[in-house]
Design a protein around this motif. Sequence first.
Motif, PDB file in Angstrom:
ATOM      1  N   GLY A  22       0.895  -1.237  -0.088  1.00  0.00           N
ATOM      2  CA  GLY A  22       0.019  -0.308  -0.029  1.00  0.00           C
ATOM      3  C   GLY A  22       0.843   1.033   0.173  1.00  0.00           C
ATOM      4  O   GLY A  22       0.340   2.142  -0.920  1.00  0.00           O
ATOM      5  N   LEU A  23       2.020   0.901   0.989  1.00  0.00           N
ATOM      6  CA  LEU A  23       2.701   2.517   0.107  1.00  0.00           C
ATOM      7  C   LEU A  23       3.689   2.553  -0.699  1.00  0.00           C
ATOM      8  O   LEU A  23       3.257   4.090  -1.333  1.00  0.00           O
ATOM      9  N   ALA A  24       4.265   1.963  -1.057  1.00  0.00           N
ATOM     10  CA  ALA A  24       4.102   1.341  -2.642  1.00  0.00           C
ATOM     11  C   ALA A  24       3.473   2.385  -3.657  1.00  0.00           C
ATOM     12  O   ALA A  24       3.875   3.325  -4.185  1.00  0.00           O
ATOM     13  N   VAL A  25       1.976   1.508  -3.618  1.00  0.00           N
ATOM     14  CA  VAL A  25       1.593   2.045  -4.784  1.00  0.00           C
ATOM     15  C   VAL A  25       0.972   3.641  -4.649  1.00  0.00           C
ATOM     16  O   VAL A  25       0.925   4.273  -5.236  1.00  0.00           O
ATOM     17  N   MET A  26       1.276   3.569  -2.821  1.00  0.00           N
ATOM     18  CA  MET A  26       0.995   5.182  -2.714  1.00  0.00           C
ATOM     19  C   MET A  26       1.924   6.423  -3.274  1.00  0.00           C
ATOM     20  O   MET A  26       2.065   8.187  -3.304  1.00  0.00           O
ATOM     21  N   PHE A  27       2.921   5.980  -3.186  1.00  0.00           N
ATOM     22  CA  PHE A  27       3.954   6.683  -3.721  1.00  0.00           C
ATOM     23  C   PHE A  27       4.817   6.001  -5.187  1.00  0.00           C
ATOM     24  O   PHE A  27       6.196   6.558  -5.446  1.00  0.00           O
ATOM     25  N   GLY A  28       4.132   5.673  -6.018  1.00  0.00           N
ATOM     26  CA  GLY A  28       4.093   5.366  -7.367  1.00  0.00           C
ATOM     27  C   GLY A  28       4.882   4.328  -8.220  1.00  0.00           C
ATOM     28  O   GLY A  28       4.993   3.651  -8.672  1.00  0.00           O
ATOM     29  N   VAL A  29       5.148   2.730  -6.994  1.00  0.00           N
ATOM     30  CA  VAL A  29       5.440   2.149  -7.148  1.00  0.00           C
ATOM     31  C   VAL A  29       4.665   1.112  -7.590  1.00  0.00           C
ATOM     32  O   VAL A  29       3.894   1.124  -6.827  1.00  0.00           O
ATOM     33  N   THR A  30       4.790   0.219  -8.136  1.00  0.00           N
ATOM     34  CA  THR A  30       3.501  -0.759  -8.742  1.00  0.00           C
ATOM     35  C   THR A  30       3.895  -2.124  -7.396  1.00  0.00           C
ATOM     36  O   THR A  30       4.776  -1.900  -7.095  1.00  0.00           O
ATOM     37  N   PRO A  31       2.527  -2.520  -7.352  1.00  0.00           N
ATOM     38  CA  PRO A  31       2.898  -3.896  -6.171  1.00  0.00           C
ATOM     39  C   PRO A  31       4.049  -4.715  -7.290  1.00  0.00           C
ATOM     40  O   PRO A  31       4.872  -5.703  -6.558  1.00  0.00           O
ATOM     41  N   GLU A  32       4.142  -5.181  -8.131  1.00  0.00           N
ATOM     42  CA  GLU A  32       5.000  -6.103  -9.506  1.00  0.00           C
ATOM     43  C   GLU A  32       6.223  -5.551  -8.599  1.00  0.00           C
ATOM     44  O   GLU A  32       7.222  -6.082  -8.455  1.00  0.00           O
ATOM     45  N   GLN A  33       6.966  -3.872  -9.232  1.00  0.00           N
ATOM     46  CA  GLN A  33       8.069  -3.265  -8.829  1.00  0.00           C
ATOM     47  C   GLN A  33       8.598  -3.646  -7.546  1.00  0.00           C
ATOM     48  O   GLN A  33       9.689  -3.676  -7.017  1.00  0.00           O
ATOM     49  N   TYR A  34       7.422  -3.452  -6.158  1.00  0.00           N
ATOM     50  CA  TYR A  34       8.079  -3.619  -5.146  1.00  0.00           C
ATOM     51  C   TYR A  34       8.216  -4.504  -4.599  1.00  0.00           C
ATOM     52  O   TYR A  34       9.306  -5.080  -4.140  1.00  0.00           O
ATOM     53  N   SER A  35       7.236  -6.255  -5.149  1.00  0.00           N
ATOM     54  CA  SER A  35       7.502  -7.277  -4.667  1.00  0.00           C
ATOM     55  C   SER A  35       8.979  -7.754  -5.599  1.00  0.00           C
ATOM     56  O   SER A  35       9.755  -8.515  -4.399  1.00  0.00           O
ATOM     57  N   LYS A  36       9.035  -7.331  -6.746  1.00  0.00           N
ATOM     58  CA  LYS A  36      10.766  -7.661  -7.083  1.00  0.00           C
ATOM     59  C   LYS A  36      11.823  -7.141  -6.765  1.00  0.00           C
ATOM     60  O   LYS A  36      13.146  -8.186  -6.139  1.00  0.00           O
ATOM     61  N   ASP A  37      12.154  -5.682  -5.700  1.00  0.00           N
ATOM     62  CA  ASP A  37      12.817  -4.694  -5.717  1.00  0.00           C
ATOM     63  C   ASP A  37      11.851  -3.538  -4.239  1.00  0.00           C
ATOM     64  O   ASP A  37      12.328  -2.533  -4.769  1.00  0.00           O
ATOM     65  N   PRO A  38      12.465  -4.149  -3.646  1.00  0.00           N
ATOM     66  CA  PRO A  38      11.489  -3.564  -2.890  1.00  0.00           C
ATOM     67  C   PRO A  38      12.403  -2.016  -1.632  1.00  0.00           C
ATOM     68  O   PRO A  38      12.310  -1.050  -1.553  1.00  0.00           O
ATOM     69  N   LEU A  39      14.033  -1.928  -2.676  1.00  0.00           N
ATOM     70  CA  LEU A  39      14.286  -0.814  -2.463  1.00  0.00           C
ATOM     71  C   LEU A  39      13.841   0.126  -3.320  1.00  0.00           C
ATOM     72  O   LEU A  39      14.112   1.730  -3.547  1.00  0.00           O
ATOM     73  N   THR A  40      12.868  -0.202  -4.405  1.00  0.00           N
ATOM     74  CA  THR A  40      12.725   1.102  -5.136  1.00  0.00           C
ATOM     75  C   THR A  40      11.547   2.012  -4.630  1.00  0.00           C
ATOM     76  O   THR A  40      11.019   3.288  -5.439  1.00  0.00           O
ATOM     77  N   LEU A  41      11.075   1.303  -3.306  1.00  0.00           N
ATOM     78  CA  LEU A  41      10.045   2.410  -2.733  1.00  0.00           C
ATOM     79  C   LEU A  41      11.158   4.026  -1.660  1.00  0.00           C
ATOM     80  O   LEU A  41      10.563   4.379  -1.378  1.00  0.00           O
ATOM     81  N   ILE A  42      12.523   3.290  -1.125  1.00  0.00           N
ATOM     82  CA  ILE A  42      13.095   4.299  -0.703  1.00  0.00           C
ATOM     83  C   ILE A  42      13.317   5.733  -1.366  1.00  0.00           C
ATOM     84  O   ILE A  42      12.867   6.725  -0.114  1.00  0.00           O
ATOM     85  N   PRO A  43      13.062   5.863  -2.636  1.00  0.00           N
ATOM     86  CA  PRO A  43      13.634   7.387  -2.195  1.00  0.00           C
ATOM     87  C   PRO A  43      12.180   8.163  -2.552  1.00  0.00           C
ATOM     88  O   PRO A  43      11.489   9.405  -1.446  1.00  0.00           O
ATOM     89  N   GLY A  44      10.655   7.584  -2.929  1.00  0.00           N
ATOM     90  CA  GLY A  44       9.539   8.179  -2.141  1.00  0.00           C
ATOM     91  C   GLY A  44       9.025   8.196  -0.914  1.00  0.00           C
ATOM     92  O   GLY A  44       8.411   9.404  -0.159  1.00  0.00           O
ATOM     93  N   LEU A  45       9.677   6.649   0.007  1.00  0.00           N
ATOM     94  CA  LEU A  45       9.472   7.145   1.384  1.00  0.00           C
ATOM     95  C   LEU A  45      10.097   8.053   2.009  1.00  0.00           C
ATOM     96  O   LEU A  45       9.628   8.941   2.898  1.00  0.00           O
ATOM     97  N   GLN A  46      11.131   7.866   1.528  1.00  0.00           N
ATOM     98  CA  GLN A  46      12.101   9.701   2.059  1.00  0.00           C
ATOM     99  C   GLN A  46      11.968  10.198   2.365  1.00  0.00           C
ATOM    100  O   GLN A  46      11.627  11.262   3.164  1.00  0.00           O
ATOM    101  N   ASN A  47      11.270  10.776   0.609  1.00  0.00           N
ATOM    102  CA  ASN A  47      11.073  12.110   0.620  1.00  0.00           C
ATOM    103  C   ASN A  47      10.014  12.357   2.151  1.00  0.00           C
ATOM    104  O   ASN A  47       9.448  13.377   2.041  1.00  0.00           O
ATOM    105  N   TYR A  48       8.327  11.341   2.002  1.00  0.00           N
ATOM    106  CA  TYR A  48       7.838  11.309   2.433  1.00  0.00           C
ATOM    107  C   TYR A  48       8.104  11.801   4.102  1.00  0.00           C
ATOM    108  O   TYR A  48       7.784  13.001   4.216  1.00  0.00           O
ATOM    109  N   VAL A  49       8.968  10.849   4.170  1.00  0.00           N
ATOM    110  CA  VAL A  49       9.301  10.757   5.673  1.00  0.00           C
ATOM    111  C   VAL A  49      10.198  12.745   5.580  1.00  0.00           C
ATOM    112  O   VAL A  49       9.568  13.218   6.712  1.00  0.00           O
TER     113      VAL A  49
END
Length: 149
Positions: A22-49
């Motif tokens: 859900g966090l990934a989707v909120m930051f523009g990372v598809t569930p497929e991208q996230y499941s393949k490489d959860p590090l793809t969430l770092i930029p969006g999550l860091q920007n959010y924080v």
Amino acid sequence: MQNSTDAEVSEWAVGAHRNAVGLAVMFGVTPEQYSKDPLTLIPGLQNYVDRLPMEEFEQSDWITLHTDLTSYLGDLLVIRHAASWRKADDQHSPVGYRYVIEAAGPDGNTYHVEPYDVVMEEFENPPIEISRLIANAEAVLHVASDLHE
């Protein structure tokens, strides 16, 4: 450690994964991208924080952020390091146990880390850095990547 096939642990792991996706989707990372490489969430999550008005946070805001970061961290460790959630007995916990991540280190030994504690430590050492959060958990689990790989 209690039996890892426990239904509560499975439910906890599914909930953590669902929240992280859900966090990934909120930051523009598809569930497929996230499941393949959860590090793809770092930029969006860091920007959010980085943009959160933490000086205005109420207790419920801290709980939500803590839950989000804990579920992401645990799920990332499961995906990247073939780790798994476990229930660890803890007589000091109000419920008598804690959820921890368990993984085999390169030496063949099994290690544990409690994502909740790693996130709490990050809160105590601002600013919150998502990469540092991950690195600390990986170091405790002895699964940090070798720089020469």
